[in-house]
Write a protein that holds these residues in place. Structure first.
Motif, PDB file in Angstrom:
ATOM      1  N   ALA A 177      28.527  48.985  35.919  1.00  0.00           N
ATOM      2  CA  ALA A 177      29.414  49.402  36.763  1.00  0.00           C
ATOM      3  C   ALA A 177      30.720  48.513  37.141  1.00  0.00           C
ATOM      4  CB  ALA A 177      28.344  49.682  38.090  1.00  0.00           C
ATOM      5  N   ASP A 178      30.798  47.393  36.713  1.00  0.00           N
ATOM      6  CA  ASP A 178      32.108  46.781  37.152  1.00  0.00           C
ATOM      7  C   ASP A 178      33.302  47.007  35.765  1.00  0.00           C
ATOM      8  OD1 ASP A 178      31.002  46.392  39.500  1.00  0.00           O
ATOM      9  OD2 ASP A 178      30.120  44.160  38.602  1.00  0.00           O
ATOM     10  N   CYS A 179      33.136  47.350  34.880  1.00  0.00           N
ATOM     11  CA  CYS A 179      33.805  47.541  33.970  1.00  0.00           C
ATOM     12  C   CYS A 179      34.375  49.150  33.194  1.00  0.00           C
ATOM     13  CB  CYS A 179      33.214  47.567  32.400  1.00  0.00           C
ATOM     14  SG  CYS A 179      32.244  45.398  32.505  1.00  0.00           S
ATOM     15  N   SER A 180      35.100  48.933  32.615  1.00  0.00           N
ATOM     16  CA  SER A 180      35.946  50.193  32.809  1.00  0.00           C
ATOM     17  C   SER A 180      36.189  50.577  31.016  1.00  0.00           C
ATOM     18  CB  SER A 180      37.247  50.026  32.727  1.00  0.00           C
ATOM     19  OG  SER A 180      38.027  48.552  31.752  1.00  0.00           O
ATOM     20  N   ASP A 240      37.320  47.193  29.234  1.00  0.00           N
ATOM     21  CA  ASP A 240      36.649  45.976  29.104  1.00  0.00           C
ATOM     22  C   ASP A 240      35.715  46.621  27.662  1.00  0.00           C
ATOM     23  OD1 ASP A 240      37.554  44.238  31.891  1.00  0.00           O
ATOM     24  OD2 ASP A 240      36.119  46.432  32.469  1.00  0.00           O
ATOM     25  N   ILE A 241      35.306  47.238  27.984  1.00  0.00           N
ATOM     26  CA  ILE A 241      34.388  48.091  26.837  1.00  0.00           C
ATOM     27  C   ILE A 241      35.043  48.727  26.199  1.00  0.00           C
ATOM     28  CG2 ILE A 241      32.060  49.035  26.598  1.00  0.00           C
ATOM     29  CD1 ILE A 241      30.770  47.737  28.759  1.00  0.00           C
ATOM     30  N   ILE A 242      35.108  48.758  25.221  1.00  0.00           N
ATOM     31  CA  ILE A 242      35.330  49.597  24.153  1.00  0.00           C
ATOM     32  C   ILE A 242      34.190  51.012  23.000  1.00  0.00           C
ATOM     33  CG2 ILE A 242      36.949  50.875  21.974  1.00  0.00           C
ATOM     34  CD1 ILE A 242      38.701  48.669  23.177  1.00  0.00           C
ATOM     35  N   VAL A 243      33.849  51.600  22.317  1.00  0.00           N
ATOM     36  CA  VAL A 243      33.103  52.240  22.257  1.00  0.00           C
ATOM     37  C   VAL A 243      33.533  53.368  20.881  1.00  0.00           C
ATOM     38  CG1 VAL A 243      30.953  53.427  21.534  1.00  0.00           C
ATOM     39  CG2 VAL A 243      30.570  51.818  23.866  1.00  0.00           C
ATOM     40  N   LYS A 266      45.072  38.631  29.499  1.00  0.00           N
ATOM     41  CA  LYS A 266      44.380  37.438  29.729  1.00  0.00           C
ATOM     42  C   LYS A 266      43.062  36.470  29.574  1.00  0.00           C
ATOM     43  CE  LYS A 266      47.909  38.288  33.929  1.00  0.00           C
ATOM     44  NZ  LYS A 266      49.001  37.853  32.471  1.00  0.00           N
ATOM     45  N   ARG A 267      43.359  37.010  29.185  1.00  0.00           N
ATOM     46  CA  ARG A 267      41.529  35.944  28.377  1.00  0.00           C
ATOM     47  C   ARG A 267      40.378  36.734  28.504  1.00  0.00           C
ATOM     48  NH1 ARG A 267      44.132  35.085  24.155  1.00  0.00           N
ATOM     49  NH2 ARG A 267      41.923  33.996  23.008  1.00  0.00           N
ATOM     50  N   ARG A 268      40.371  37.562  29.426  1.00  0.00           N
ATOM     51  CA  ARG A 268      39.575  38.586  29.687  1.00  0.00           C
ATOM     52  C   ARG A 268      38.353  39.083  28.172  1.00  0.00           C
ATOM     53  NH1 ARG A 268      39.641  43.014  32.667  1.00  0.00           N
ATOM     54  NH2 ARG A 268      42.040  42.575  32.230  1.00  0.00           N
ATOM     55  N   PRO A 269      37.031  39.391  28.210  1.00  0.00           N
ATOM     56  CA  PRO A 269      36.635  38.614  26.928  1.00  0.00           C
ATOM     57  C   PRO A 269      36.107  41.114  27.289  1.00  0.00           C
ATOM     58  CG  PRO A 269      35.150  37.888  28.718  1.00  0.00           C
ATOM     59  CD  PRO A 269      35.868  38.369  29.462  1.00  0.00           C
ATOM     60  N   LEU A 270      36.348  41.302  25.546  1.00  0.00           N
ATOM     61  CA  LEU A 270      36.623  42.959  25.290  1.00  0.00           C
ATOM     62  C   LEU A 270      35.738  42.961  24.240  1.00  0.00           C
ATOM     63  CD1 LEU A 270      38.261  45.351  25.354  1.00  0.00           C
ATOM     64  CD2 LEU A 270      39.308  44.118  23.136  1.00  0.00           C
ATOM     65  N   PHE A 271      34.230  43.514  24.724  1.00  0.00           N
ATOM     66  CA  PHE A 271      33.032  44.337  24.167  1.00  0.00           C
ATOM     67  C   PHE A 271      33.115  45.066  23.178  1.00  0.00           C
ATOM     68  CE2 PHE A 271      29.232  46.596  24.127  1.00  0.00           C
ATOM     69  CZ  PHE A 271      28.256  45.732  23.319  1.00  0.00           C
ATOM     70  N   ILE A 272      33.232  45.523  21.970  1.00  0.00           N
ATOM     71  CA  ILE A 272      33.868  46.531  20.827  1.00  0.00           C
ATOM     72  C   ILE A 272      32.298  46.705  20.585  1.00  0.00           C
ATOM     73  CG2 ILE A 272      35.303  47.379  19.217  1.00  0.00           C
ATOM     74  CD1 ILE A 272      37.144  45.762  20.257  1.00  0.00           C
ATOM     75  N   VAL A 273      31.985  48.432  20.362  1.00  0.00           N
ATOM     76  CA  VAL A 273      30.894  48.687  19.758  1.00  0.00           C
ATOM     77  C   VAL A 273      31.293  49.619  18.389  1.00  0.00           C
ATOM     78  CG1 VAL A 273      28.586  50.058  19.095  1.00  0.00           C
ATOM     79  CG2 VAL A 273      29.176  48.422  20.800  1.00  0.00           C
ATOM     80  N   ASP A 274      31.524  49.091  16.978  1.00  0.00           N
ATOM     81  CA  ASP A 274      32.180  50.327  15.921  1.00  0.00           C
ATOM     82  C   ASP A 274      30.967  50.909  15.403  1.00  0.00           C
ATOM     83  OD1 ASP A 274      33.491  51.239  13.932  1.00  0.00           O
ATOM     84  OD2 ASP A 274      34.799  49.984  13.166  1.00  0.00           O
ATOM     85  N   LEU A 275      30.670  52.506  15.304  1.00  0.00           N
ATOM     86  CA  LEU A 275      29.344  52.917  14.754  1.00  0.00           C
ATOM     87  C   LEU A 275      29.987  53.922  13.853  1.00  0.00           C
ATOM     88  CD1 LEU A 275      27.655  53.728  17.739  1.00  0.00           C
ATOM     89  CD2 LEU A 275      26.838  51.919  16.807  1.00  0.00           C
TER      90      LEU A 275
END
Length: 417
Positions: A177-180, A240-243, A266-275
């Motif tokens: 909920a806190d992510c884009s 923040d999240i990429i699907v 600025k080094r904030r985590p980047l979460f990626i799901v490549d399906l």
């Protein structure tokens, strides 16, 4: 039956191999005519998803299929062969039914593969490569899937790839909920992922797609915005999240693009799901600090959770499939008998007509009707028995014994007590 299934899946080949052997939707239309042009191949359909690429054929020569498959993917047969499985006859039918029912999937009991099989059947039909055998196979596969879902709970606790993606994201971020969230693509898999991720009420949602119109439609359903793929480079850092799951044959997100995004974040985590298969994200990006990149194979262990609780349902589903395999085999056998039955009936009717014509001529000439009838029955008996008796007399050894047994069974001859 000349039914053959040849392919690779998530159990036999790693992602790096599967993506090299996959067919894009555009390639399928062009590939099928070339496949049925191979020697001994009369029908063909191709299923190509993120987890499998399979050829379904009415064919006599497995080697011809292997050679064509490897050549069509720009590979050598021996290079591809180590990852392949081949099923024929009833085993091929059983495999097809298990795939349709979701028993052969990475996500046990998932339903997406059924839609993909229906797409493969439609493409084959439109391409003219679908014949009686494969049509019968696929129609029964669709019925099997329906029966398994109606009579078992095989899919009731399934963990989808989309749900697994949400679980993984929650390991990186306290709350989705806190992510884009950015969805790249607008196909069926992305629609499913959007449903799961947006159920967590993310702070911001966007859809990037090749065509803006389709992206806008999906974005509107989840209160987000749409963009075209060419905007990714400038805006990737906002999320923040990429699907991602597109049909692109080449990566749409490169390592350099992600490096620039990480610097801006600025080094904030980047979460990626490549399906996607082939992959949408250059695999080298996984080595970057603060980047958490997951592929379909990485999600494998997550989706395995809960499988043990459904083993009883698997047994029930396998039982239903076995019944349908027997029915399909009987249908194929009965169809294979049709030409012989037709020829036998034509032969009998032709013989009867010829002898009847001779009898009528004798009656017209004034011959005794009783004598004509006796002659007619004798001639019919002699004509019908000539070929089988000649075959029995000409046979020797084991062949003669087999013919005798077959003859006694066909004509229901019983030994006298």
């Amino acid at each position: 039956m000349n039914l053959l299934v040849l392919g690779v899946n998530h159990e036999t080949a790693p992602l790096a191999v599967r993506e090299r052997l996959a067919f894009s939707p555009d390639e399928l239309q062009a590939a099928l005519p070339g496949l049925i042009a191979q020697p001994g191949v009369s029908e063909a359909a191709i299923i190509s998803t993120c987890n499998r690429t399979e050829l379904y054929c009415n064919a006599r020569d497995m080697r011809a299929l292997l050679d064509w498959f490897a050549h069509s993917r720009g590979r050598k047969a021996e290079e591809v062969g180590q990852y392949l499985y081949v099923h024929s006859g009833e085993a091929a039918a059983r495999h097809t039914f298990r795939v349709a029912a979701g028993l052969d999937s990475m996500v046990l009991g998932e339903t997406q593969i059924l839609g993909q099989m229906k797409d493969a059947e439609r493409v084959a039909r439109e391409s003219g490569s679908m014949g009686v055998l494969l049509n019968g196979l696929f129609q029964r596969a669709f019925q099997v899937a329906k029966d398994v879902r109606s009579h078992t709970k095989i899919g009731s606790a399934s963990v989808s790839m989309a749900a697994a993606g949400v679980r993984l994201a929650e390991r990186i971020f306290p709350k989705v909920a806190d992510c884009s969230v950015l969805f790249v693509g607008a196909g069926e898999m992305i629609e499913l992922c959007a449903t799961h991720f947006c159920a967590q009420n993310p702070r911001k949602v966007a859809v990037a797609n090749r065509t803006l119109e389709r992206g806008q439609k999906l974005a509107a359903e989840h209160g987000g915005e749409a963009m075209v793929l060419t905007e990714l480079s400038e805006r990737l850092h906002e999320f923040d999240i990429i699907v991602t799951s597109t049909a692109s044959p080449l990566p749409v997100i490169g390592k350099g693009m992600i490096e620039r995004a990480i610097k801006l974040r600025k080094r904030r985590p980047l979460f990626i799901v490549d399906l996607a298969v082939p992959r949408d994200v250059e695999p080298e990006a996984a080595a970057l600090a603060d980047v958490y990149l997951y592929t379909v194979d990485d999600l494998h262990e997550v989706v395995r959770q809960g499988v043990q609780s459904r083993q009883g349902e698997v047994v029930a589903a396998e039982g239903l499939i076995a019944e349908h395999v027997d029915e399909f085999a009987h249908w194929v056998t009965s169809r294979e008998l049709v030409p012989t039955i037709r020829d036998l009936r034509d032969h009998a009717e032709r013989t009867a007509r010829n002898e009847l014509a001779r009898a009528r001529k004798r009656l017209a000439a004034g011959d005794d009707p009783e004598d004509v009838l006796e002659k007619l029955t004798a001639q019919l008996s002699a004509k019908f028995l000539h070929a089988p008796l000649a075959s029995l007399n000409a046979a020797t050894g084991n062949e003669q014994a087999a013919l005798v047994a077959a003859t006694r069974r066909l004509f229901r001859l019983h030994d006298e007590e």
